[in-house]
Design a protein around this motif. Structure first.
Motif, mmCIF file in Angstrom:
data_model
loop_
_atom_site.group_PDB
_atom_site.id
_atom_site.type_symbol
_atom_site.label_atom_id
_atom_site.label_comp_id
_atom_site.label_asym_id
_atom_site.label_seq_id
_atom_site.Cartn_x
_atom_site.Cartn_y
_atom_site.Cartn_z
ATOM 1 N N VAL A 68 -8.957 0.438 -12.503
ATOM 2 C CA VAL A 68 -7.601 0.120 -12.198
ATOM 3 C C VAL A 68 -6.363 0.925 -12.902
ATOM 4 O O VAL A 68 -5.409 1.438 -12.537
ATOM 5 N N ASP A 69 -6.773 1.104 -14.213
ATOM 6 C CA ASP A 69 -5.771 2.118 -15.199
ATOM 7 C C ASP A 69 -5.848 3.393 -14.688
ATOM 8 O O ASP A 69 -4.733 3.846 -14.716
ATOM 9 N N GLU A 70 -6.700 3.969 -14.241
ATOM 10 C CA GLU A 70 -6.655 5.575 -14.184
ATOM 11 C C GLU A 70 -7.026 5.882 -12.555
ATOM 12 O O GLU A 70 -6.792 7.046 -12.429
ATOM 13 N N PHE A 71 -7.665 4.964 -11.813
ATOM 14 C CA PHE A 71 -7.917 5.498 -10.355
ATOM 15 C C PHE A 71 -7.197 4.943 -9.466
ATOM 16 O O PHE A 71 -6.529 5.506 -8.511
ATOM 17 N N LEU A 72 -6.980 3.756 -9.505
ATOM 18 C CA LEU A 72 -6.211 2.763 -8.417
ATOM 19 C C LEU A 72 -4.804 2.901 -8.639
ATOM 20 O O LEU A 72 -4.210 2.345 -7.697
ATOM 21 N N ALA A 73 -4.359 3.071 -9.797
ATOM 22 C CA ALA A 73 -3.025 2.951 -10.155
ATOM 23 C C ALA A 73 -1.937 3.859 -9.365
ATOM 24 O O ALA A 73 -0.822 3.379 -8.965
ATOM 25 N N ASP A 74 -2.450 4.927 -8.922
ATOM 26 C CA ASP A 74 -1.733 5.922 -8.051
ATOM 27 C C ASP A 74 -1.910 5.978 -6.663
ATOM 28 O O ASP A 74 -1.360 6.649 -5.899
ATOM 29 N N GLY A 75 -2.786 4.945 -6.202
ATOM 30 C CA GLY A 75 -3.131 4.923 -4.781
ATOM 31 C C GLY A 75 -2.377 3.608 -4.217
ATOM 32 O O GLY A 75 -2.121 2.819 -4.772
ATOM 33 N N GLY A 79 -6.934 -3.641 -2.320
ATOM 34 C CA GLY A 79 -7.961 -4.430 -2.428
ATOM 35 C C GLY A 79 -9.325 -3.564 -2.008
ATOM 36 O O GLY A 79 -9.213 -2.480 -1.968
ATOM 37 N N ALA A 80 -10.584 -4.439 -1.915
ATOM 38 C CA ALA A 80 -11.805 -3.808 -1.570
ATOM 39 C C ALA A 80 -12.538 -4.818 -0.753
ATOM 40 O O ALA A 80 -12.248 -5.983 -0.829
ATOM 41 N N VAL A 137 -13.067 0.769 -0.855
ATOM 42 C CA VAL A 137 -11.419 0.498 -1.200
ATOM 43 C C VAL A 137 -10.960 0.532 -0.127
ATOM 44 O O VAL A 137 -10.812 1.732 0.740
ATOM 45 N N LEU A 138 -10.015 -0.238 0.222
ATOM 46 C CA LEU A 138 -8.820 -0.179 1.274
ATOM 47 C C LEU A 138 -7.763 0.520 0.840
ATOM 48 O O LEU A 138 -6.978 0.096 -0.399
ATOM 49 N N TYR A 139 -7.410 1.488 1.677
ATOM 50 C CA TYR A 139 -6.063 2.292 1.348
ATOM 51 C C TYR A 139 -5.073 2.115 2.560
ATOM 52 O O TYR A 139 -5.595 2.012 3.784
#
Length: 145
Positions: A68-75, A79-80, A137-139
């Motif tokens: 959450v802090d490093e990978f998903l925060a900028d995307g 959800g998943a 992961v849903l984008y």
């Protein structure tokens, strides 16, 4: 913001540092996985692990914090759908430092608004594989197909 169209199969990233502590290990276990090798250092010494170890579910939760802090925060993530191939490769012990590596292994459209990105996730504890899984992961799509 990184959208579905921006994600490239083969991309990798490494990040994070999370220190596992004895008190966090026992607190988590007392609440969610109260087995003696997670909650009682003396009982854990007589277990197959030879000492206190984090629950695998706790290892997954610490991994999620780093994601959450490093990978998903900028995307533009939404959800998943779950995880595949979840494995606990070695126990996490008090004092271990966790880091995460991600690799985009697949992507496919889900509907006009979202796509599914398969991410191979490896959590290392002091440089050794502790957890592996593939997150679905849903984008958000920038534009409809």
């Amino acid at each position: 913001m990184e959208y579905f169209e921006d994600v490239t199969v083969g991309d990798t990233d490494a990040f994070g540092s999370y220190g596992a502590t004895a008190s966090e290990i026992t607190d988590f276990a007392e609440r969610y996985d109260p087995q003696p090798f997670h909650t009682d250092p003396e009982a854990a010494a007589d277990s197959p692990f030879g000492g206190l170890v984090a629950s695998g579910w706790h290892t997954a939760a610490m991994t999620m914090r780093l994601l959450v802090d490093e990978f998903l925060a900028d995307g533009a993530t939404r959800g998943a759908l779950g995880v595949d191939e979840l494995r606990w490769r070695r126990p996490v012990r008090p004092g271990d430092e966790l880091t995460v590596t991600t690799e985009i292994v697949d992507k496919e459209g889900w509907d006009d608004e979202l796509g599914v990105v398969s991410v191979r996730i490896t959590t290392e504890a002091d440089g050794e594989e502790a957890l592996t899984m593939v997150g679905l992961v849903l984008y958000e799509r920038r534009t409809a197909p």
